[in-house]
Design an enzyme around this catalytic site. Structure first.
Site, PDB file in Angstrom:
ATOM      1  N   CYS A  98       0.831  -1.197   0.000  1.00 30.15           N
ATOM      2  CA  CYS A  98       0.000   0.000   0.000  1.00 30.15           C
ATOM      3  C   CYS A  98       0.882   1.270   0.000  1.00 30.15           C
ATOM      4  CB  CYS A  98      -0.935  -0.062   1.202  1.00 30.15           C
ATOM      5  SG  CYS A  98      -2.318   1.067   1.216  1.00 30.15           S
ATOM      6  N   THR A  99       0.580   2.223   0.872  1.00 32.35           N
ATOM      7  CA  THR A  99       1.321   3.486   0.888  1.00 32.35           C
ATOM      8  C   THR A  99       2.674   3.386   1.590  1.00 32.35           C
ATOM      9  OG1 THR A  99       0.054   4.164   2.834  1.00 32.35           O
ATOM     10  CG2 THR A  99      -0.721   4.940   0.678  1.00 32.35           C
TER      11      THR A  99
END
Length: 223
Positions: A128-129
């Site tokens: 993800c981030t």
């Protein structure tokens, strides 16, 4: 390719060198971002018939800047095993995502730890981030990479030298692997298992988890 001689040694009772795998945790981390990969790596077995007798070939632990409970986005409190200062040598380093990455991508202690460990690990991965931390550490420049679908445009704007991939669920660029949002960390971890021990072991792990490990690597959401 599966390491058949390694499996044979395990079945005969020889000791195995377990891959030392650290997963970084921080305030406002997304729970599944780190728990998904943790489950995959801890559930992996080279001999499914000896699941309760033999450990995973990965020794998994949690690493944080401070030795104190970390509060996730949902309120779960998690205690790290090691800090940046006393973390042992690693073979694999995983950087999850979550809202906390907006702060952590500017945290000099975080960036210094990741940057210092990057040259010495066999695999450096993000979920993800978590890719934003890798990007701000300058470790994605010139590489294909991805992140959560909501952060793709931000990633491209912040890191113009990164070739942002909007179609793949998991993106491998040499030793660096990035993955899409949240649940994509499970797929990333299974692909790491496959890289080290073969597709059969990865799919056996997914079967044990009753997780549908797709044959293709297409992104799961429509952008």
């Amino acid at each position: 390719m599966a390491n058949s001689s390694f499996k044979h040694q395990i079945s005969r009772g020889f000791s195995m060198h377990r891959k030392q795998l650290g997963i970084i945790i921080f305030e406002e981390i997304e729970v599944l971002d780190f728990c998904g990969p943790f489950e995959v790596f801890s559930a992996t077995r080279l001999d499914e018939n000896r699941r309760h007798e033999e450990p995973s070939p990965f020794e998994v632990f949690l690493v944080s800047e401070f030795h104190q409970p970390v509060t996730t986005t949902g309120g779960m409190k998690v205690i790290p095993d090691f800090t940046f200062d006393n973390c042992p040598p690693l073979d694999i380093l995983v950087i999850p995502g979550g809202w906390g990455t907006r702060k952590e991508m500017h945290n000099e202690a975080m960036l210094s730890f990741v940057h210092s460990r990057a040259p010495n690990v066999e695999i450096l991965a993000s979920v993800c981030t978590g890719a934003l931390i890798l990007g701000n550490a300058g470790l994605l420049d010139g590489l294909h990479a991805t992140t959560h679908w909501r952060s793709l445009q931000m990633m491209q704007a912040l890191f113009p030298r990164v070739m942002v991939d909007t179609t793949a669920h998991v993106v491998k660029a040499g030793r660096i692997i990035t993955s899409a949002g949240i649940s994509a960390g499970i797929d990333m971890a299974l692909r790491v298992v496959a890289d080290f021990f073969g597709e059969e072991i990865a799919r056996s792990t997914a079967r044990h988890m009753e997780y549908s490990f797709p044959e293709n690597n297409e992104r799961r959401v429509t952008l």
